[in-house]
Design a protein around this motif. Sequence first.
Motif, PDB file in Angstrom:
ATOM      1  N   ASP A 116     -49.334 -78.048 -30.016  1.00 48.38           N
ATOM      2  CA  ASP A 116     -50.011 -79.491 -30.513  1.00 48.38           C
ATOM      3  C   ASP A 116     -51.292 -78.989 -30.745  1.00 48.38           C
ATOM      4  O   ASP A 116     -52.064 -79.530 -31.596  1.00 48.38           O
ATOM      5  N   LEU A 117     -52.073 -78.011 -30.003  1.00 48.72           N
ATOM      6  CA  LEU A 117     -53.051 -77.724 -30.311  1.00 48.72           C
ATOM      7  C   LEU A 117     -53.563 -77.040 -31.641  1.00 48.72           C
ATOM      8  O   LEU A 117     -54.525 -77.439 -32.444  1.00 48.72           O
TER       9      LEU A 117
ATOM     10  N   ASP B 230     -46.659 -90.365 -40.074  1.00 49.29           N
ATOM     11  CA  ASP B 230     -45.493 -90.900 -39.408  1.00 49.29           C
ATOM     12  C   ASP B 230     -45.391 -90.068 -37.993  1.00 49.29           C
ATOM     13  O   ASP B 230     -44.216 -90.169 -37.491  1.00 49.29           O
ATOM     14  N   LYS B 231     -46.258 -89.154 -37.768  1.00 49.74           N
ATOM     15  CA  LYS B 231     -46.079 -88.314 -36.658  1.00 49.74           C
ATOM     16  C   LYS B 231     -45.804 -88.916 -35.349  1.00 49.74           C
ATOM     17  O   LYS B 231     -46.488 -90.092 -35.083  1.00 49.74           O
ATOM     18  N   PRO B 232     -44.903 -88.755 -34.476  1.00 51.62           N
ATOM     19  CA  PRO B 232     -44.702 -89.379 -33.268  1.00 51.62           C
ATOM     20  C   PRO B 232     -45.784 -89.298 -32.320  1.00 51.62           C
ATOM     21  O   PRO B 232     -46.522 -88.295 -32.350  1.00 51.62           O
ATOM     22  N   ALA B 233     -45.953 -90.377 -31.577  1.00 53.39           N
ATOM     23  CA  ALA B 233     -46.866 -90.365 -30.573  1.00 53.39           C
ATOM     24  C   ALA B 233     -46.690 -89.087 -29.738  1.00 53.39           C
ATOM     25  O   ALA B 233     -45.480 -89.032 -29.122  1.00 53.39           O
ATOM     26  N   GLN B 234     -47.821 -88.643 -29.035  1.00 54.02           N
ATOM     27  CA  GLN B 234     -47.471 -87.502 -28.204  1.00 54.02           C
ATOM     28  C   GLN B 234     -48.576 -87.521 -26.968  1.00 54.02           C
ATOM     29  O   GLN B 234     -49.715 -86.665 -27.126  1.00 54.02           O
TER      30      GLN B 234
ATOM     31  N   TRP C 248     -34.904 -83.429 -33.303  1.00 59.70           N
ATOM     32  CA  TRP C 248     -35.205 -84.634 -32.859  1.00 59.70           C
ATOM     33  C   TRP C 248     -36.780 -85.072 -32.351  1.00 59.70           C
ATOM     34  O   TRP C 248     -37.311 -83.954 -31.854  1.00 59.70           O
ATOM     35  N   GLN C 249     -37.559 -85.738 -32.976  1.00 59.90           N
ATOM     36  CA  GLN C 249     -39.015 -85.973 -33.007  1.00 59.90           C
ATOM     37  C   GLN C 249     -39.429 -86.794 -32.059  1.00 59.90           C
ATOM     38  O   GLN C 249     -40.310 -86.481 -31.179  1.00 59.90           O
ATOM     39  N   ASN C 250     -38.980 -88.070 -32.105  1.00 58.84           N
ATOM     40  CA  ASN C 250     -39.484 -89.011 -31.463  1.00 58.84           C
ATOM     41  C   ASN C 250     -38.810 -89.129 -30.040  1.00 58.84           C
ATOM     42  O   ASN C 250     -37.816 -89.652 -29.912  1.00 58.84           O
TER      43      ASN C 250
END
Length: 282
Positions: free
Chosen positions: A58-59, A168-172, A205-207
């Motif tokens: 994520d970084l 549309d990037k999933p919340a993280q 599986w993203q979200n």
Amino acid sequence: MLEQKLEALKGIFAEMDRAIIAYSGGIDSTLVAKVAYDVLGDRALAVTAESPSLLPEDLEDAKIQALEIGILHQIIETHEMENPNYTSNPVNRCYFCKSELHDTLKPLALSLGYPYVVDGVNADDLRDYRPGIQAAKERGARSPLAEVGISKMEVREISKFLGLPWWDKPAQPCLSSRFPYGEEITIAKLQRVGRAELYLRKLGWQNLRVRSAGDTAKIELPPEQIKGFVLNTDLPQLVAAFQELGFIYVTLDLEGYRSGKLNQVLDLEIRDRHTPSQVTIG
């Protein structure tokens, strides 16, 4: 309406002259960084906190997005894991996380000549239990998205309008949010749950969330994806992969993923008892 809110957002930065953005790489703070750069150019600086609660992947995403936007980007280290008020995982854990972040950002801003520190808090965040918001406000941070009244959905719509490929990037949220309140947070646990989620992401599986409680991993997916997950996933292989990471039990939440689910265990009495204004930072 969206264009009006975008113009209002730009207006906030036009009045700032110079600003540091608390930039996690999530969709909210990335939109703030984009608009800040469009208005301020090199007078805007995105700063990302590197800590065990942020996956290295994520970084890297945050770095790539900042590079594509064009904004100046700096990485700092935060040390919330050294604070037992944080690692003991009380219901107001986020207060201590954001305190550490903004206690690091504020002197950085002063030393570099930036009069403002802003974050990616949106209007929807104000309706949930988010003790970290108060910690940021106490340290003078501003939340332009919330000030303009931009919701999470509108963040995505504006990002799409601006042509940002990650709209549309999933919340993280930070990995510490995967643990029930009261369970101690350790670096090893953060790494374990982070690797479990990364494993599922690589399967497509993203979200999702992998909630960790002791030796049990509980997988949360959107309700409409649960059936397909069960039918199309090699479940024994998945269990083996999770057990290799250190989990003993692997379960699936049949209710499905829902933002803020962790806070459903809190009643108003508990929330009131643990409001950040009543906490003494040791």
